[in-house]
Design an enzyme around this catalytic site. Sequence first.
Site, PDB file in Angstrom:
ATOM      1  N   GLU A 166       0.807  -1.220   0.000  1.00 28.42           N
ATOM      2  CA  GLU A 166       0.000   0.000   0.000  1.00 28.42           C
ATOM      3  C   GLU A 166       0.844   1.275   0.000  1.00 28.42           C
ATOM      4  O   GLU A 166       0.895   1.996   1.002  1.00 28.42           O
ATOM      5  CB  GLU A 166      -0.956  -0.006   1.195  1.00 28.42           C
ATOM      6  N   GLU A 364      -4.874  -9.077   0.296  1.00 30.07           N
ATOM      7  CA  GLU A 364      -5.518  -8.921   1.607  1.00 30.07           C
ATOM      8  C   GLU A 364      -7.011  -8.743   1.387  1.00 30.07           C
ATOM      9  O   GLU A 364      -7.427  -8.034   0.457  1.00 30.07           O
ATOM     10  CB  GLU A 364      -5.031  -7.672   2.366  1.00 30.07           C
TER      11      GLU A 364
HETATM   12  C1  BGP Z   1      -4.295  -3.029   5.541  1.00 27.02           C
HETATM   13  C2  BGP Z   1      -2.861  -3.169   5.980  1.00 27.02           C
HETATM   14  C3  BGP Z   1      -2.665  -4.213   7.015  1.00 27.02           C
HETATM   15  C4  BGP Z   1      -3.784  -4.377   8.023  1.00 27.02           C
HETATM   16  C5  BGP Z   1      -5.161  -4.230   7.395  1.00 27.02           C
HETATM   17  C6  BGP Z   1      -6.315  -4.193   8.365  1.00 27.02           C
HETATM   18  O1  BGP Z   1      -4.509  -1.795   4.964  1.00 27.02           O
HETATM   19  O2  BGP Z   1      -2.026  -3.484   4.891  1.00 27.02           O
HETATM   20  O3  BGP Z   1      -1.408  -3.993   7.588  1.00 27.02           O
HETATM   21  O4  BGP Z   1      -3.569  -3.688   9.155  1.00 27.02           O
HETATM   22  O5  BGP Z   1      -5.227  -3.107   6.565  1.00 27.02           O
HETATM   23  O6  BGP Z   1      -6.609  -2.874   8.759  1.00 27.02           O
HETATM   24  P1  BGP Z   1      -6.597  -2.399  10.252  1.00 27.02           P
HETATM   25  O7  BGP Z   1      -5.438  -3.105  10.860  1.00 27.02           O
HETATM   26  O8  BGP Z   1      -6.410  -0.938  10.237  1.00 27.02           O
HETATM   27  O9  BGP Z   1      -7.908  -2.797  10.826  1.00 27.02           O
END
Ligand code: BGP
Length: 460
Positions: A166, A364
């Site tokens: 990202e 993801e």
């Molecule tokens: C994505 C990231 C991850 C992870 C995920 C979940 O954007 O790449 O590292 O954290 O989001 O989001 P959050 O942890 O903010 O709930």
Amino acid sequence: MNIEFPKSFFWGAASSATQAEGRQAGDGKGENIWDYASKKYNHRFYEGVTTENTSYFYRDYQEDIQRMQDISFNSFRTSISWSRLIPDGIGDVNPKAVAFYNDMIDTLIEKGVEPFINLYHFDMPMELQKIGGFENREVITAYKNYAKTCFELFGDRVKYWFTFNEPMIPAEAGYLHDRHYPYVVDFKRAATVLHHIIVAHCEAVNVYRESKQEGKIGIIMDVIPVYPRSQNPADLYAAEMADLFYTKSVNDAILKGKYPEKLKEVLVKYDQLPGVTEEDIALIGETKIDLLGINYYRPRRVKAKECLPNPQGVFSPEWFFDEYVMPGRRMNTSRGIEIYPKGIYDIAKKIQTEYDNIDWFVSENGIGIEGEEAFIAEGIVQDQYRIDFLKEHLRYLNKAMEEGSNCLGYHMWTFVDCWSWGNAYKNRYGFYRLDLATGEKTVKKSGLWFKEMVKENGFD
Ligand code: BGP
């Protein structure tokens, strides 16, 4: 079986170094911005949990990799922690980190789990942040050397490399919207960071090509598909601008080799253009990736602005659109985001039509739920909601693939509940539950479901 995937499909999950490894006394790791910020600005982190105690992957990796095999993973993405490998960001390599990553990679391969290795997941070494992080071009050179070191050390076994997770986030969250350290609010600085990250990505891809190693290299993007409130031209314009700033800015640079003209025009008009050299433009133009990862969590619904922005205020993409709170939208209330499984199909179509149908995978996708302990029965989290979430998204993915999308795999976020950037352990995402107090890891119902689904390569 009515939903079936190809035999060669990559199945697994994603994680990242800072969110899962944790620290151990004498591990030789240098500090990164999260180690620093989660202590110094501890109030910004849910229940004050710092990076010290994240999910114990550094300690438990061998058992953890066994846990991956137990639920049929054939692949797994994590990142190398730059400041673990090279504590000061530049200079000497930490031999304990080399031993750890070597053994992690070997164990993954031994267990039939293909390592997908990412070089940067938001975790700037503190020593390099002190000289400006990615605002400073010297850090591009440091990153290039770090990437080269990783390819030399691990490239004989790692066949899937990713330069950044990202790329938009460190710029947007760190330099515009005050969520990540260094908590700056300044569009031009954010744009500079983003541009330098894109240049750093290109440099790393080229170093990899020069190494003549035989794997693939790509990048992981967070694509948020944009939907206008209506077909009214003002709403359509709002959607176009949201997409331009948050998606096309990065996607076009990396996948089409050039920044969108329209973005440049807007930034010139508002005097927000970062320093971009002709060499940068040439480099971006000639760099191509092999494989694209897409992180998908939610749609972005927008509408025309209700009020004009204050011209003296901080310039921001939000000067051009308002968030549209669509009545009846389905929410994940723990995370405060909309659940919209069709978004994954729309992204696949966009890759197919606008980005040459490049090879890609879902890097993801997942659902973070607060208070999952309430769902524990017979010793495991009965997360039927996660199974339903997965099925709905996989159905749409499958449909896109039937229509010709070159999707090669699906990684859920995440493997074992992990630490998050601000929310720490508030929302749980894993196939395995982590008991924070004891460090115990227990498979959830979704993990057991995933195991069977992968064996069958699909579900009814
Ligand atoms: C994505 C990231 C991850 C992870 C995920 C979940 O954007 O790449 O590292 O954290 O989001 O989001 P959050 O942890 O903010 O709930």
